[in-house]
Enzyme design. Sequence first.
Site, PDB file in Angstrom:
ATOM      1  N   LYS A 162      26.678  -4.267  -0.531  1.00  0.00           N
ATOM      2  CA  LYS A 162      28.181  -4.226  -0.906  1.00  0.00           C
ATOM      3  C   LYS A 162      28.865  -3.534   0.434  1.00  0.00           C
ATOM      4  CE  LYS A 162      27.652  -3.089  -5.581  1.00  0.00           C
ATOM      5  NZ  LYS A 162      27.576  -2.095  -6.658  1.00  0.00           N
ATOM      6  N   HIS A 208       4.828   5.386  11.869  1.00  0.00           N
ATOM      7  CA  HIS A 208       4.334   5.377  10.440  1.00  0.00           C
ATOM      8  C   HIS A 208       3.380   6.538  10.205  1.00  0.00           C
ATOM      9  CE1 HIS A 208       3.071   4.162   6.597  1.00  0.00           C
ATOM     10  NE2 HIS A 208       2.845   2.697   6.565  1.00  0.00           N
ATOM     11  N   ARG A 244      11.326   3.630   3.802  1.00  0.00           N
ATOM     12  CA  ARG A 244      10.879   2.825   4.737  1.00  0.00           C
ATOM     13  C   ARG A 244      11.947   1.882   4.997  1.00  0.00           C
ATOM     14  NH1 ARG A 244       5.789  -1.339   4.627  1.00  0.00           N
ATOM     15  NH2 ARG A 244       4.782   0.794   5.339  1.00  0.00           N
ATOM     16  N   ARG A 276       0.563  -1.261   0.007  1.00  0.00           N
ATOM     17  CA  ARG A 276       0.062   0.009   0.275  1.00  0.00           C
ATOM     18  C   ARG A 276       0.915   1.538  -0.177  1.00  0.00           C
ATOM     19  NH1 ARG A 276      -2.713  -3.946   1.710  1.00  0.00           N
ATOM     20  NH2 ARG A 276      -0.976  -4.455   2.606  1.00  0.00           N
ATOM     21  N   THR A 277       1.787   1.334   1.121  1.00  0.00           N
ATOM     22  CA  THR A 277       2.426   2.545   0.998  1.00  0.00           C
ATOM     23  C   THR A 277       3.418   2.960  -0.212  1.00  0.00           C
ATOM     24  OG1 THR A 277       2.696   1.956   3.319  1.00  0.00           O
ATOM     25  CG2 THR A 277       3.918   3.870   2.767  1.00  0.00           C
TER      26      THR A 277
HETATM   27  N1   CP Z   1      -0.431   0.111   5.903  1.00  0.00           N
HETATM   28  C1   CP Z   1       1.003  -0.151   5.451  1.00  0.00           C
HETATM   29  O1   CP Z   1       1.684   0.367   5.617  1.00  0.00           O
HETATM   30  O2   CP Z   1       0.789  -1.321   4.415  1.00  0.00           O
HETATM   31  P1   CP Z   1       2.189  -1.713   3.453  1.00  0.00           P
HETATM   32  O3   CP Z   1       3.137  -2.343   4.580  1.00  0.00           O
HETATM   33  O4   CP Z   1       1.613  -2.859   2.422  1.00  0.00           O
HETATM   34  O5   CP Z   1       2.711  -0.691   2.963  1.00  0.00           O
END
Ligand code: CP
Length: 308
Positions: A83, A132, A104, A54-55
């Site tokens: 590396k 998040h 991320r 999603r993100t």
């Molecule tokens: N909600 C969320 O962070 O989903 P993903 O891990 O798929 O990005």
Amino acid sequence: MISLNDKDIISILDFTKEEILYVLEMSGRMENEDYPDILRGKILANLFFEPSTRTRLSFDAAMKRLGGQVIGFDELGTTSTVKGESLRDSVKIIEGYCDIIVLRHFLEGASRLTADSVGIPVINAGDGASQHPTQTFVDLYTIMKAKGGIENLSIGFLGDLKYGRTAHSLAYALAHFNTDMSFISPPSLRMPKDYIEELAIRNVSYKEVESITEVSNKLDILYCTRIQKERFAEPVEYEKVKGLYKLSKSVMDELKVKDDLKILHPLPRVDEMDESLDATEYAMYFQQAHSGIPVRKALLASILGAIQ
Ligand code: CP
């Protein structure tokens, strides 16, 4: 006047209530109006050192729908990290290729380190078990649409509150809105002490329980989370709590809940929410995931100075 121009998004604690409301208002604008060209010529670098559906894809789609372009990677294995290149060196190079970084990473603090290392805006798309924040804007936008507002609601958080970064960020944000919070988890997966202490300092009304039956009748929103197997140091500890909470249509039929209760989940789900829930009036999680587009459009356009 509120402006997010050039702002990093590392923790939801970096946002005032007014800034949060501004993002939600801009998200509404992005949902209702088309802005196909406002980010033409801008490049987003999507740097995903941990899996995401999603993100990553909603940032990608949001940028492209606003006329911008996207570069990046979706796994560590294809980068020079293998590396031995440090995160700091990597992002100092990548800042020369783009206008904004979405990161991320599996390490808490990775986004802060990145923001401190580069001169372009950085968005935390999840750092370890910490925060998040852009998911929180998606969650708040979904709650606002479902309930007509955010103030004075009773919110239950269910599942893995220890490792659940979306629950951490959301609880901090909801502290601005006079909400009553119920943290429903086994003792080993309770909301970390730091978060509870911060909520107490901010005079938030909260309760920690093990069973949803203790609080279900008062909830306006149930925020369900996955027990995050990948974050347990010891597999045996995961085995003790796996499958502990399983919501389904028949479970909901037995529980005492408000008719207009809405269930949210940041997704992905494993076994904590059965597909039989999907067709019920409680389910909001698919709309929630789709709100990732207007919300992330609003964040990108605001930070890159394309809207006020
Ligand atoms: N909600 C969320 O962070 O989903 P993903 O891990 O798929 O990005």
